[in-house]
Design a protein around this motif. Structure first.
Motif, mmCIF file in Angstrom:
data_model
loop_
_atom_site.group_PDB
_atom_site.id
_atom_site.type_symbol
_atom_site.label_atom_id
_atom_site.label_comp_id
_atom_site.label_asym_id
_atom_site.label_seq_id
_atom_site.Cartn_x
_atom_site.Cartn_y
_atom_site.Cartn_z
ATOM 1 N N VAL A 9 0.837 -1.204 0.000
ATOM 2 C CA VAL A 9 0.000 0.000 0.000
ATOM 3 C C VAL A 9 0.874 1.258 0.000
ATOM 4 C CG1 VAL A 9 -1.678 1.333 1.346
ATOM 5 C CG2 VAL A 9 -1.964 -1.132 1.082
ATOM 6 N N LEU A 10 1.927 1.250 0.823
ATOM 7 C CA LEU A 10 2.843 2.397 0.849
ATOM 8 C C LEU A 10 3.525 2.578 -0.505
ATOM 9 C CD1 LEU A 10 4.507 1.910 4.357
ATOM 10 C CD2 LEU A 10 2.808 3.618 3.707
ATOM 11 N N PHE A 11 3.875 1.472 -1.146
ATOM 12 C CA PHE A 11 4.485 1.538 -2.471
ATOM 13 C C PHE A 11 3.538 2.204 -3.465
ATOM 14 C CE2 PHE A 11 5.605 0.041 -6.658
ATOM 15 C CZ PHE A 11 6.987 -0.053 -6.646
ATOM 16 N N LEU A 12 2.254 1.834 -3.407
ATOM 17 C CA LEU A 12 1.263 2.428 -4.308
ATOM 18 C C LEU A 12 1.107 3.923 -4.043
ATOM 19 C CD1 LEU A 12 -1.479 -0.361 -4.282
ATOM 20 C CD2 LEU A 12 -0.020 0.275 -6.204
ATOM 21 N N LEU A 13 1.064 4.301 -2.767
ATOM 22 C CA LEU A 13 0.880 5.710 -2.433
ATOM 23 C C LEU A 13 2.073 6.544 -2.894
ATOM 24 C CD1 LEU A 13 -0.661 5.410 1.162
ATOM 25 C CD2 LEU A 13 -1.839 6.015 -0.951
ATOM 26 N N VAL A 14 3.286 6.102 -2.550
ATOM 27 C CA VAL A 14 4.474 6.853 -2.937
ATOM 28 C C VAL A 14 4.631 6.862 -4.458
ATOM 29 C CG1 VAL A 14 6.991 6.928 -2.794
ATOM 30 C CG2 VAL A 14 5.642 6.414 -0.753
ATOM 31 N N ASN A 42 13.449 -18.198 7.416
ATOM 32 C CA ASN A 42 12.931 -16.853 7.713
ATOM 33 C C ASN A 42 12.839 -16.004 6.442
ATOM 34 O OD1 ASN A 42 11.856 -14.945 9.460
ATOM 35 N ND2 ASN A 42 13.831 -14.067 9.996
ATOM 36 N N VAL A 43 12.282 -16.597 5.385
ATOM 37 C CA VAL A 43 12.174 -15.915 4.092
ATOM 38 C C VAL A 43 10.938 -15.010 4.094
ATOM 39 C CG1 VAL A 43 12.016 -16.225 1.599
ATOM 40 C CG2 VAL A 43 13.242 -17.894 2.987
ATOM 41 N N SER A 44 11.086 -13.801 3.614
ATOM 42 C CA SER A 44 9.962 -12.872 3.537
ATOM 43 C C SER A 44 10.189 -11.888 2.405
ATOM 44 C CB SER A 44 9.772 -12.122 4.861
ATOM 45 O OG SER A 44 10.903 -11.325 5.153
ATOM 46 N N VAL A 45 9.102 -11.244 1.994
ATOM 47 C CA VAL A 45 9.140 -10.256 0.914
ATOM 48 C C VAL A 45 8.420 -9.005 1.376
ATOM 49 C CG1 VAL A 45 8.378 -9.710 -1.435
ATOM 50 C CG2 VAL A 45 9.236 -11.994 -0.909
ATOM 51 N N PHE A 46 9.010 -7.855 1.129
ATOM 52 C CA PHE A 46 8.318 -6.590 1.375
ATOM 53 C C PHE A 46 8.797 -5.579 0.340
ATOM 54 C CE2 PHE A 46 12.091 -6.659 4.024
ATOM 55 C CZ PHE A 46 12.656 -5.407 3.853
ATOM 56 N N PHE A 47 8.085 -4.463 0.284
ATOM 57 C CA PHE A 47 8.363 -3.446 -0.733
ATOM 58 C C PHE A 47 9.036 -2.240 -0.096
ATOM 59 C CE2 PHE A 47 4.736 -5.870 -2.210
ATOM 60 C CZ PHE A 47 5.105 -6.189 -3.514
ATOM 61 N N VAL A 48 9.886 -1.586 -0.876
ATOM 62 C CA VAL A 48 10.542 -0.344 -0.465
ATOM 63 C C VAL A 48 9.897 0.773 -1.271
ATOM 64 C CG1 VAL A 48 12.702 0.916 -0.228
ATOM 65 C CG2 VAL A 48 12.684 -1.581 -0.009
ATOM 66 N N PRO A 49 9.038 1.599 -0.655
ATOM 67 C CA PRO A 49 8.307 2.621 -1.411
ATOM 68 C C PRO A 49 9.224 3.501 -2.247
ATOM 69 C CG PRO A 49 7.458 2.471 0.831
ATOM 70 C CD PRO A 49 8.689 1.611 0.775
ATOM 71 N N GLY A 50 8.863 3.631 -3.523
ATOM 72 C CA GLY A 50 9.617 4.488 -4.422
ATOM 73 C C GLY A 50 10.798 3.820 -5.094
ATOM 74 N N LEU A 51 11.233 2.656 -4.580
ATOM 75 C CA LEU A 51 12.434 2.025 -5.132
ATOM 76 C C LEU A 51 12.181 0.634 -5.692
ATOM 77 C CD1 LEU A 51 15.338 3.024 -2.729
ATOM 78 C CD2 LEU A 51 14.757 3.979 -4.944
ATOM 79 N N VAL A 54 1.495 2.855 -11.571
ATOM 80 C CA VAL A 54 2.164 2.263 -10.405
ATOM 81 C C VAL A 54 1.621 0.874 -10.042
ATOM 82 C CG1 VAL A 54 0.675 3.369 -8.667
ATOM 83 C CG2 VAL A 54 3.036 2.777 -8.100
ATOM 84 N N PRO A 55 0.308 0.546 -10.230
ATOM 85 C CA PRO A 55 -0.105 -0.840 -9.950
ATOM 86 C C PRO A 55 0.608 -1.849 -10.847
ATOM 87 C CG PRO A 55 -2.023 0.604 -10.066
ATOM 88 C CD PRO A 55 -0.855 1.389 -10.574
ATOM 89 N N ILE A 56 0.881 -1.458 -12.091
ATOM 90 C CA ILE A 56 1.596 -2.355 -13.009
ATOM 91 C C ILE A 56 3.021 -2.583 -12.512
ATOM 92 C CG2 ILE A 56 2.507 -2.547 -15.354
ATOM 93 C CD1 ILE A 56 0.024 -1.082 -16.323
ATOM 94 N N VAL A 57 3.680 -1.507 -12.080
ATOM 95 C CA VAL A 57 5.033 -1.643 -11.538
ATOM 96 C C VAL A 57 5.018 -2.519 -10.288
ATOM 97 C CG1 VAL A 57 7.005 -0.390 -10.581
ATOM 98 C CG2 VAL A 57 5.725 0.589 -12.482
ATOM 99 N N LEU A 58 4.017 -2.332 -9.429
ATOM 100 C CA LEU A 58 3.908 -3.157 -8.216
ATOM 101 C C LEU A 58 3.782 -4.636 -8.582
ATOM 102 C CD1 LEU A 58 3.546 -3.321 -5.114
ATOM 103 C CD2 LEU A 58 1.089 -3.129 -5.506
ATOM 104 N N ALA A 59 2.964 -4.936 -9.599
ATOM 105 C CA ALA A 59 2.802 -6.334 -10.011
ATOM 106 C C ALA A 59 4.118 -6.896 -10.550
ATOM 107 C CB ALA A 59 1.711 -6.431 -11.076
ATOM 108 N N VAL A 60 4.861 -6.089 -11.309
ATOM 109 C CA VAL A 60 6.147 -6.546 -11.844
ATOM 110 C C VAL A 60 7.134 -6.820 -10.714
ATOM 111 C CG1 VAL A 60 8.150 -5.854 -13.210
ATOM 112 C CG2 VAL A 60 5.850 -5.385 -14.056
ATOM 113 N N VAL A 61 7.203 -5.906 -9.751
ATOM 114 C CA VAL A 61 8.129 -6.082 -8.626
ATOM 115 C C VAL A 61 7.721 -7.297 -7.795
ATOM 116 C CG1 VAL A 61 9.001 -5.028 -6.510
ATOM 117 C CG2 VAL A 61 8.722 -3.632 -8.564
ATOM 118 N N ALA A 62 6.407 -7.491 -7.602
ATOM 119 C CA ALA A 62 5.937 -8.646 -6.827
ATOM 120 C C ALA A 62 6.323 -9.950 -7.511
ATOM 121 C CB ALA A 62 4.424 -8.564 -6.644
#
Length: 806
Positions: A293-298, A333-342, A308-316
């Motif tokens: 959500v923060l990634f989408l907002l930024v 301990n594998v996990s995935v998260f987004f860095v807003p703007g990057l 930006v939703p398309i970019v989010l899907a590509v990054v995901a």
């Protein structure tokens, strides 16, 4: 001036990103830590383990000089639950004037001159208490009732003592001189730590645990800010190298064994705390969703709400590849998260990972996205499949973003591959590689006018001092070839090297950062020469394969690209004026173009709901809202507006064609073509082709075909013969040729089309599958359905489709 402002903005964005990422990681760790009530009790001095006793005795002589005398020792359990859960021993001293007690305990961040943490305590008769710390308040961020905690973050703890003494001398309330009462208050303070946090609503019980608690997200965020701010203040107030080189400072240094014991104990405590904070699946999904959500907002504020939703899907998808590869190779301990703007980040732990396991993990991110986009473009270019507009945007973004990640630059995946396979064996070359990548990324970002790449380059520049320290430590650590070590051996080797005199000026944070980076390399084995060669070959194939596939699978697309960029090709560069320096660095966001993309999505949604008039109004406004620049305006922004107006006009023409209004569509397409310049430059290659295609098909589907069809077809056909691969026949285009020949009653053109269809189907026999199948149906309206039906009819008449498909 504009260049300076742009540089300042990029540095500011990099700093904000760095701080935000640090806070996100800190909050995640704090919310997963488990807290437990603390109990303390006295312990005999001789019962304290010898290695800890040596550390606790370090400040004894200095305390004696200041008037303090030893009183008793004690032990507590740790407030944070760890896998080791070892006790914490401490000594208590009392000043000869009885007004202050000093509690000495091993420091969580031992420095050469200060391996212990000292807490100065003065109790008052009215029940209030003063507690003075020095450069360690952020490690005790809890506020207890009636305990006033002060930390001035001074270079030496003796300076903090003088500040504390000034407060004692200025107090008006009577000081409690009863040592027994002070001891009682200290014990009670330990016991009140967790209960007061619970009363304040900062911790909640962990279901199913044995009296354990966890921080709420809000409390974790508040604590993370305090910890980060305190670490910055502590680093800023650290003793200088000059101060550490004085005779008194050198005399105060612990022996090599004492320093090694203190460092190992503190680092192992950090490891134990980190390993005890494994995230649950639920918390990982929450982190994933919140950062998305923060990634989408930024991204919406920074770039475009529509894109930006398309970019989010590509990054995901990209990070999902890393995630799956880590799971398959046994990372924990594998996990995935987004860095807003990057972008995004997939994290996992496996210190013993082999070089090929790392190679698999790194390539599993970009390669699937590139392969997916490549297959889709090949299928589309070959006539097997035609996707909606939003899917095409996703595939283009996937191809570009993932291929950029495959480039041999740090910290991109391609750079990590080279670091693992080549530069891990050569510390100096690895540092040089990082520095060169920093410069190249900034140059690439400037060339492409990409702020994200420039921000990443600045972040790498911030990390170059860390890379330098890592190189120095790597050179100092003894190695036995490529053999892997177990964790105790690796830690002994790393921290043994850190006891050398040249590393004594490093803070504990710097030492542990370098040690954390080197630990997996010592435990995981470096790549052998054979593994390096094989791995680099595999990486090179992955890097070059998309370029080769572009020429084989989509020659017309590759030809257009080469025509645009290769010298001597017929497509001329854009005729635009050079932008001013400041504007070239930060091109303004054209709101009219951004709004146009949103209107197209809205038009499709309205048409899908049956509101044809509303959809047409949105498409018309999409054209009208893009202002037509003045003829003399040769700026890059003006070129962008002209191009988008033509594309928007072609889309409106297809809308009318899809709704049976071919005559009106012909007029709209003609208006769009009128805005295309006579000389086709790079940016006009595709828009001109789209407008011509819309014009040709509006004529083909009109009840009264115009004599201009032959001229328009020749112009459209010419756009398909640009660049390499022009001699290869594309089935859908040859079918279009046959339709034009039929309308014009041109036997020669029909013969040419028949031969082209036969050649295309002989080369790829299954190409007719898509054209002979019914058009795809879905929630998105297909404005090209009449085009598909006409092509299918022609193939049926020529005997390539069964008549039953109708």
């Amino acid at each position: 001036m504009a260049v300076v402002l742009q540089g300042g903005l990029i540095v500011l964005l990099a700093l904000v990103t760095l701080v935000t990422a640090g806070l996100v990681v800190a909050v995640r760790r704090l919310t997963h830590m488990r807290w437990q009530p603390v109990r303390s009790h006295p312990v005999a001095r001789d019962d304290v383990p010898a290695s800890i006793r040596a550390t606790l005795d370090r400040p004894a002589a200095e305390l004696a000089q200041l008037g303090f005398a030893y009183r008793y020792s004690g032990v507590t359990n740790k407030m944070l639950v760890t896998l080791q859960n070892e006790p914490v021993f401490f000594d208590v001293y009392q000043h000869c004037d009885r007004h202050t007690h000093a509690m000495v305990s091993p420091s969580p961040v031992p420095e050469p001159q200060q391996p212990c943490m000292l807490q100065l305590i003065t109790c008052l008769d009215d029940g209030n208490n003063w507690l003075t710390l020095n450069r360690s308040r952020h490690y005790s961020p809890i506020d207890l009732a009636r305990w006033h905690t002060v930390d001035d973050y001074l270079p030496q703890w003796t300076q903090a003592w003088h500040r504390h003494l000034q407060r004692v001398q200025s107090t008006r309330a009577p000081i409690c001189l009863d040592a027994v009462e002070v001891h009682r208050r200290l014990r009670q303070a330990f016991e009140d730590l967790v209960p007061q946090l619970q009363q304040q609503g900062k911790v909640v019980p962990v279901p199913g645990s044995h009296g354990h608690f966890r921080l709420t997200t809000l409390a974790a965020a508040q604590m993370a800010v305090k910890v980060l701010g305190g670490q910055l203040r502590a680093a800023w107030s650290a003793p200088t190298a000059k101060a550490n080189s004085t005779p008194d400072a050198q005399a105060a240094l612990p022996t090599q064994q004492q320093g090694l014991d203190a460092d190992l104990r503190a680092f192992q405590d950090q490891l134990a705390t980190s390993r005890a904070t494994t995230s649950s699946s639920k918390s990982k999904w929450i982190t994933f969703a919140v950062t998305a959500v923060l990634f989408l907002l930024v991204g919406g504020l920074w770039f475009s709400w529509a894109f930006v939703p398309i970019v989010l899907a590509v990054v995901a998808l990209h990070e999902g590849g890393h995630y799956l590869a880590m799971k398959l190779t046994g990372f924990r301990n594998v996990s995935v998260f987004f860095v807003p703007g990057l972008g995004g980040l997939a994290t996992g732990e496996k210190a013993t990972a082999t070089p090929f396991e790392k190679l698999f993990v790194y390539l599993a991110g970009p390669v699937p996205g590139i392969a997916l986009a490549g297959i889709a473009f090949w299928a589309s270019a070959s006539g097997y499949w035609t996707g909606p507009g939003w899917l095409t945007e996703f595939l283009v973004a996937s191809l570009v973003i993932n291929y950029l990640n495959l480039l041999p630059l740090m910290p991109l995946d391609g750079g990590r591959v080279l670091e693992t396979l080549v530069f891990a064996r050569h510390p100096r070359l690895r540092f040089g590689f990082a520095a060169i990548c920093c410069a190249l990324l900034f140059g690439l970002g400037t060339l492409l006018d990409d702020t994200v790449l420039r921000v990443v380059a600045v972040l790498i520049a911030f990390g170059l001092p860390y890379q330098w320290r890592r190189m120095q430590l790597d050179l100092a650590v003894p190695r036995d070839g490529n053999a892997a070590l177990d964790e105790p051996q690796a830690l002994q080797s790393i921290f043994g090297a850190l006891q050398q005199a040249r590393f004594q000026s490093w803070s504990f944070a710097k030492r542990t950062a370098a040690a954390t980076a080197l630990l997996p390399e010592l435990m995981g084995r470096r790549a052998s020469a054979t593994e390096s060669v094989v791995g680099v070959v595999i990486y090179t194939l992955c890097l070059l394969a998309p370029l080769g596939a572009a020429f084989v699978a989509a020659p017309h697309l590759a030809g257009a690209m080469v025509s645009a960029f290769a010298p001597g090709q017929p497509v001329a560069p854009d005729d635009v004026d050079p932008e001013p320096a400041g504007l070239a660095a930060t091109p303004p966001i054209d709101s009219s173009i951004t709004t146009a993309a949103t209107r197209l999505s809205l038009a499709r949604a309205l048409d899908a709901q049956g509101d044809t008039a509303g959809a047409e109004a949105q498409l018309q406004k999409r054209v009208d809202d893009i202002p037509l620049p003045a003829p003399h305006d040769r700026s890059r922004q003006a070129l962008g507006r002209r191009v988008h107006r033509v594309v928007a006009g072609a889309e409106l023409a297809w809308f009318m064609t899809g709704h049976g209004r071919a005559a009106e569509a012909r007029q709209v397409a003609a208006q769009a073509l009128a805005e295309v310049p006579a000389t086709t430059t790079v940016s006009w290659l595709m828009p001109r082709q789209q407008a011509l295609e819309a014009q040709v098909w509006s004529m083909l589907l009109s009840q009264q075909p115009t004599p201009e069809l032959a001229t328009q077809w020749e112009a459209y056909d010419a756009t398909r013969r640009v660049g390499f691969g022009a001699d290869q026949k594309l089935l859908f285009h040859e079918v279009d040729r046959a339709l034009v020949a039929q309308v014009l009653h041109d036997a020669g053109l029909m013969a040419q089309a028949s031969a082209g269809i036969a050649e295309a189907m002989a080369r790829r026999p299954k190409h007719s599958t898509t054209l002979c199948s019914p058009p795809q149906t879905g929630t998105t309206p297909n404005w090209r359905a009449p085009q598909h039906a006409a092509r299918q009819r022609m193939l049926t008449e020529l005997g390539h489709c069964r008549a039953s498909v109708h």
